[in-house]
Design a protein around this motif. Structure first.
Motif, short mmCIF file in Angstrom:
data_model
loop_
_atom_site.label_atom_id
_atom_site.label_comp_id
_atom_site.label_asym_id
_atom_site.label_seq_id
_atom_site.Cartn_x
_atom_site.Cartn_y
_atom_site.Cartn_z
N GLY A 465 37.01 39.02 26.87
CA GLY A 465 37.12 40.11 25.91
C GLY A 465 36.31 41.33 26.25
N SER A 466 35.66 41.34 27.42
CA SER A 466 34.81 42.46 27.81
C SER A 466 35.36 43.14 29.05
N TYR A 467 35.46 44.46 29.00
CA TYR A 467 35.88 45.22 30.17
C TYR A 467 34.69 45.71 31.00
N LEU A 468 33.51 45.18 30.70
CA LEU A 468 32.35 45.43 31.53
C LEU A 468 32.17 44.33 32.57
N THR A 469 32.91 43.25 32.41
CA THR A 469 32.85 42.14 33.35
C THR A 469 34.23 41.94 33.95
N TYR A 470 34.30 41.35 35.13
CA TYR A 470 35.59 41.14 35.77
C TYR A 470 35.50 39.99 36.77
N TRP A 471 36.64 39.36 37.02
CA TRP A 471 36.74 38.36 38.07
C TRP A 471 37.01 39.07 39.40
N ASP A 472 36.34 38.61 40.44
CA ASP A 472 36.50 39.14 41.78
C ASP A 472 36.83 37.99 42.71
N ASN A 473 37.90 38.13 43.48
CA ASN A 473 38.35 37.03 44.34
C ASN A 473 37.52 36.86 45.60
N GLY A 474 36.50 37.70 45.80
CA GLY A 474 35.68 37.58 46.99
C GLY A 474 36.42 37.89 48.28
N LYS A 475 37.46 38.72 48.16
CA LYS A 475 38.28 39.12 49.32
C LYS A 475 38.91 37.93 50.03
N SER A 476 39.30 36.94 49.25
CA SER A 476 39.94 35.75 49.80
C SER A 476 41.36 35.64 49.25
N LEU A 477 42.34 35.62 50.15
CA LEU A 477 43.75 35.45 49.77
C LEU A 477 44.35 34.28 50.57
N PRO A 478 45.27 33.53 49.96
CA PRO A 478 45.74 33.69 48.58
C PRO A 478 44.64 33.35 47.58
N ALA A 479 44.75 33.98 46.42
CA ALA A 479 43.80 33.75 45.34
C ALA A 479 44.56 33.22 44.13
N THR A 565 47.75 41.80 48.46
CA THR A 565 47.39 43.00 47.71
C THR A 565 47.81 44.21 48.53
N TYR A 566 47.62 45.41 47.97
CA TYR A 566 48.19 46.61 48.58
C TYR A 566 47.33 47.23 49.68
N ALA A 567 46.02 47.18 49.57
CA ALA A 567 45.17 47.87 50.54
C ALA A 567 45.35 47.29 51.94
N ALA A 568 45.45 48.17 52.93
CA ALA A 568 45.59 47.75 54.32
C ALA A 568 44.22 47.46 54.92
N SER A 569 44.23 46.82 56.09
CA SER A 569 42.97 46.43 56.73
C SER A 569 42.14 47.64 57.13
N THR A 570 42.76 48.82 57.22
CA THR A 570 42.00 50.03 57.55
C THR A 570 41.03 50.42 56.44
N ASP A 571 41.30 49.96 55.21
CA ASP A 571 40.39 50.21 54.09
C ASP A 571 39.53 48.95 53.92
N SER A 573 36.73 48.24 52.55
CA SER A 573 36.11 47.89 51.26
C SER A 573 37.11 47.33 50.26
N ARG A 574 38.40 47.61 50.45
CA ARG A 574 39.40 47.17 49.47
C ARG A 574 40.41 46.18 50.03
N TYR A 575 40.40 45.95 51.32
CA TYR A 575 41.36 45.04 51.93
C TYR A 575 41.19 43.63 51.35
N GLN A 576 42.26 43.09 50.79
CA GLN A 576 42.33 41.76 50.19
C GLN A 576 41.43 41.62 48.96
#
Length: 614
Positions: A465-479, A565-571, A573-576
């Motif tokens: 119920g809080s938008y100050l917290t979030y789940w992060d997959n740790g850049k591991s796919l599939p997640a 996910t959408y980000a390519a490996s060139t990014d 910080s956001r890849y996977q």
């Protein structure tokens, strides 16, 4: 991005309490929420004024420039009136600007660059305050344009004599010291100033704890920063982003998640410099109004830059646009002011791309969350508009400009407005009255687990119920995210609010979208045997709530598996990378009324008869 498991008002109160707790527990994020921000949070737009010595015709003598400004009839009331036409709530005065001669529009006792005898800043602050607006002062960190146009704008010798030691204003440290002194002079002189709009950072300021000192000395001042999301500052501004489709949908280029204060900074003249260069370029009305409206639809403040001439008056095309905007915005103002963006943490209908080529945003009334507004900036090619209802039961729809009733239906999670026509060329607005949300499981009734999580961002954060917290997959796919509902029940769809901390399109090789692309959904009765997916597909890279419908079923366990996910490996910080603020299970779609303009209608029952009501 209210998930619907609680009424929107309650969600806002919970967020406010959590923000207050956060300010006590995490000093690095202490400025996320503060009462001094109230005027910015309640604002829709500001007027950005680039105006200085290099405003055409350029001056190199400070006294000559001031004389021409005064003899030309400069009057701060003009700026305030034009800001009001744009329905702006604040002004940003950018005169101490690296490309405009570093002029200070106030009588300064600190030598080093042009300073006027007439107090243009003080007059502007007073004129704005008289009309209920705030004035914010632009401050640059950058000395590299000190000899722009072949003229030296900074006087190191005069400042060195003032300081009693050698200081080179053309270096970053030297300029940092000079501007640091000016911050304090301004704070001493102008208690009614709204705050500072700072163009990036300077190491001298940081080493001397400038920002914390500003907050201590002037607790009501706000600090905004250009392009850098510096946590101690109240707001980050995103300067003149382009390249998105549609071109007016500015928030696609914003990379900061709410409730962080964000601002979109853009020019109204279609061509030319940020400041007046002697030309009178056109103002693209659809682009400009579209940017204003889509920003409001994402809780982003719109900072609109106009190019004042030496006497302060805007060129004819900009002045004409301001007059037009005044009459255009008045009838729909309730849908743009006192609202939050719909489809995000504040609830509301789903924004973005709709049916038959339609595109727009939605807004939600802060004081009355049962009132939503649909802004159709690009109309559909048909007479019907279809938009996901995000779990809201709709009671009534009217055209905001005309007050005319609009026929609608709700079925399978979609609100359809029919019999439409005579679209406004810039923004057709529909006012939607709702009766709360239905068919969504409360977060307290199920548990979340994940295949992998980054430290401190476990799966439970995606359903707390809080938008100050979030789940992060740790850049591991599939997640995968697993929902344990506690007992078998109906399952019709998954709702997802991904974290809005990346652009929603491939802006560059290193600035891309960290959002779900390919996915599969599984269900299970025991949490062990998952079988084949009941739904697989691709989500668009888009801001706001994402909804995945699945065939009607009963299950205790639901699994969302993300394979790309959408980000390519060139990014890097956001890849996977995948981050989800909140996600929920929908058990049923809201029933609704199909209502004619005369008020007659029928009730639709979208839920399958063979499923028990939960």
């Amino acid at each position: 991005m209210n998930t619907g498991r609680r009424p929107p008002v309650r969600m806002l109160l919970v967020v406010a309490l959590l923000l207050g707790a956060l300010s006590l527990q995490a000093p690095a994020r202490a400025e996320l929420q503060n009462p001094r921000q109230d005027f910015l949070r309640s604002a829709t737009a500001g007027l950005f004024l680039h105006w200085g010595e290099r405003t055409a015709p350029a001056h190199t003598d400070c006294a000559d420039w001031e004389s021409d400004v005064t003899s030309g009839g400069w009057n701060p009331d003009y700026w305030v009136t034009e800001a009001q036409k744009l329905h702006a709530q604040y002004l940003v005065l950018a005169t101490f600007h690296s490309r405009l001669g570093y002029a200070r529009p106030w009588p300064s006792s600190i030598p080093g660059s042009c300073s006027t005898e007439r107090d243009f800043l003080g007059e502007t602050i007073a004129a704005a305050k008289a009309k209920g607006l705030r004035t914010i002062l632009y401050m640059t960190d950058d000395p590299k344009w000190h000899n722009e146009g072949g003229h030296e704008w900074l006087d190191s010798a005069a400042y060195s004599a003032y300081k009693g030691g050698s200081v080179d204003l053309t270096t970053r440290d030297g300029f940092g010291e000079f501007s640091y002194d000016n911050f304090f002079e301004v704070m001493d002189r102008y208690p009614d100033l709204g705050g500072f709009w700072i163009d990036n950072d300077n190491a001298y300021w940081e080493s001397h704890d400038l920002y914390a000192q500003i907050y201590r000395k002037r607790p009501h001042y706000t600090i905004s920063n250009n392009n850098e999301d510096t946590p101690i500052m109240d707001m980050v501004s995103n300067e003149q982003k382009t390249g998105m489709t549609p071109s007016y949908d500015y928030p696609q280029a914003v990379y900061t998640a709410q409730p962080r204060l964000t601002e979109a900074d853009f020019k109204l003249p279609s061509t030319g410099a940020w400041w007046y260069d002697g030309s009178d370029p056109a103002v693209d009305r659809k682009l400009t109004l579209g940017r204003l409206i889509t920003n409001a639809g994402s809780s982003v403040k719109a900072l609109m830059a106009e190019t004042a001439q030496v006497n302060g008056v805007f060129p004819a095309n900009q002045a004409a646009f301001n007059t037009f905007a005044d009459s255009f915005l008045d009838p729909i103002w309730e849908s743009l002011h006192g609202v939050e963006g719909g489809g995000y943490m504040y609830g509301g209908l789903k924004p973005g791309f709709w049916n038959d080529g339609a595109h727009g945003v939605t807004t939600v009334n802060r004081a009355h969350p049962d009132l939503s507004y649909i802004h159709v900036l690009t109309p559909p090619s048909t007479s019907t508009l279809k938009i996901r209802d995000n779990g809201y039961r709709v009671k009534r729809v009217t055209n905001l400009r005309t007050g005319a009733r609009v026929r609608f239906e709700q079925s399978e999670g979609t609100l359809s407005l029919t019999g439409l026509g005579a679209w406004d060329p810039y923004d057709t607005v529909f006012k939607v009255t709702t009766a709360g949300r239905t068919g969504i499981i409360a977060p307290s009734s199920y548990t979340m687990t994940a295949g992998t999580s980054a430290p401190g961002h476990a799966a439970a954060a995606a359903a707390d119920g809080s938008y100050l917290t979030y789940w992060d997959n740790g850049k591991s796919l599939p997640a995968r995210l697993d929902y344990d509902l506690g007992s078998a029940g109906k399952v019709r769809y998954i709702g997802i609010n991904q974290r809005e901390d990346s652009v929603s399109y491939a802006r560059s090789d290193t600035e891309q979208s960290a959002r779900i692309r390919d996915y599969s959904v599984y269900v299970s009765s025991d949490g062990t045997d998952w079988g084949s997916p009941v739904k697989s597909g691709t989500l668009p890279s888009a801001r706001g709530v994402a909804l995945i419908d699945i065939p009607a079923t009963r299950a205790r366990h639901v699994r969302l598996e993300v394979t790309s996910t959408y980000a390519a490996s060139t990014d890097a910080s956001r890849y996977q990378r995948l981050r989800i603020d909140e996600t929920w299970i929908g058990t049923a779609y809201p029933g609704g009324n199909a209502t004619s303009a005369s008020g007659t209608g029928r009730v639709t029952v979208p839920d399958p008869d063979h499923l028990d009501r939960r």
